[in-house]
Scaffold this active site. Structure first.
Site, short mmCIF file in Angstrom:
data_model
loop_
_atom_site.label_atom_id
_atom_site.label_comp_id
_atom_site.label_asym_id
_atom_site.label_seq_id
_atom_site.Cartn_x
_atom_site.Cartn_y
_atom_site.Cartn_z
N LYS A 141 0.83 -1.22 0.00
CA LYS A 141 0.00 0.00 0.00
C LYS A 141 0.86 1.26 0.00
CE LYS A 141 -4.38 -1.81 1.61
NZ LYS A 141 -5.33 -1.98 2.68
N ARG A 184 -3.32 -10.09 5.03
CA ARG A 184 -3.78 -10.08 3.62
C ARG A 184 -2.64 -9.54 2.77
NH1 ARG A 184 -6.30 -6.71 -0.01
NH2 ARG A 184 -7.91 -7.70 -1.29
C1 9MG Z 1 -10.16 -5.77 0.09
N1 9MG Z 1 -9.16 -5.10 0.90
C2 9MG Z 1 -8.25 -4.20 0.46
N2 9MG Z 1 -7.52 -3.77 1.51
C3 9MG Z 1 -7.97 -4.43 2.61
C4 9MG Z 1 -7.64 -4.40 3.96
O1 9MG Z 1 -6.70 -3.61 4.44
N3 9MG Z 1 -8.33 -5.20 4.81
C5 9MG Z 1 -9.32 -6.00 4.35
N4 9MG Z 1 -9.97 -6.77 5.26
N5 9MG Z 1 -9.69 -6.06 3.06
C6 9MG Z 1 -9.02 -5.27 2.22
#
Ligand code: 9MG
Length: 277
Positions: free
Chosen positions: A222, A256
């Protein structure tokens, strides 16, 4: 052991788990929509599972800042064939990254094991739809919408505001019969936050954990990584790993990520160090 059921499978969340990102959108922010055909999506899912992912998160709506909205039908068309193909071929937990009630219900009928909603079940009908699936839910904090969220986000106290919001969403879940044991919390790194907000939330990951919930962190590649280290998108792996390692040490257990193998190895070693006696 801290077992949480995810549909027909369960995970021990005393250990860390990697959720591999499978964006089936033409415009996802960091993989450039590379997995928008069924074949390439399946190959990517298989690769992430071989590398140790416990969950594959399939999403058909891009939530990058400024992304165009998607219709329900577009989202169904993108996500359903991929979930179906993965569940037919591979014994893995599939999570559906959606805010759309029809997609939640459809994904659950194909064997999805988790609803991952960046809007914390705020869309009309989402709470009831999620409750009816019986699946666990990940509730994420976002300030504003993907279209506007990075327009000078402002908080008096970002940690307090995120905690209060998530406690409110937990109460809404409990009102429709979603048990607390099926709820995972996520501070929403990058969703309506400056670099400083993101760093403070990561510094306070333990606060969400101490509320009695499992914590999921999504920060892979990010903008905050690039901002903190001044790097282009393809060089954000080491920074992502460092930030996830910090979140692990403060109690997060689901991560994630795009780069599965480096995270699986890093988390396995961190967990081993924590458990050695
Ligand atoms: C779909 N998505 C994109 N960024 C995310 C994040 O930080 N957390 C979660 N749960 N989903 C995300």
């Amino acid at each position: 052991m801290s077992l949480m059921p995810f549909g027909d499978k369960s995970l021990d969340l005393s250990l860390p788990h990697v959720m591999g990102i499978l964006n089936v959108t033409p415009d996802s922010f960091s993989d450039g929509g590379a997995f928008d055909s069924l074949d390439t999506a399946l190959r990517q899912a298989e690769k992430m599972i071989c590398e140790g992912a416990s969950i594959i998160d399939v999403g058909g709506e891009s939530t990058r800042p400024g992304a165009a909205p998607v219709t329900v039908q577009q989202e169904l068309d993108r996500v359903m064939p991929v979930i179906e193909a993965i569940k037919q071929r591979i014994d893995v937990i599939v999570s559906v990254d959606t805010s759309t009630p029809d997609v939640m219900v459809g994904a659950a009928s194909l064997g999805a094991g988790l609803i991952n909603d960046v809007r914390a079940l705020e869309r009309d009908g989402a709470l009831v739809a999620a409750a009816n699936t019986g699946l666990p839910v990940c509730l994420m904090h976002m300030k504003g919408s993907p279209q506007t969220m990075q327009n000078q986000p402002d908080y008096v106290s970002v940690v307090d505001e995120v905690v209060d919001y998530l406690i409110g969403r937990v109460a809404a879940c409990r009102n429709v019969g979603i048990d607390q044991s099926r709820i995972i919390l996520d501070p929403g790194i990058g969703f309506g936050k400056t670099l400083s907000h993101n760093l403070l939330l990561l510094q306070n990951t333990h606060v969400l954990k101490q509320l009695g919930f499992e914590v999921l962190i999504g920060l892979s590649r990010k903008t905050m990584i690039a901002e903190a280290l001044n790097l282009p998108v393809e060089e954000r792996l080491f920074g992502s790993m460092g930030a996830n390692a910090s979140a692990f040490s403060k109690g997060a257990r689901i991560f994630r990520v795009h780069d599965v193998r480096p995270h699986v190895e890093m988390l396995a070693l961190m967990s081993r160090i924590e458990r050695e006696s």
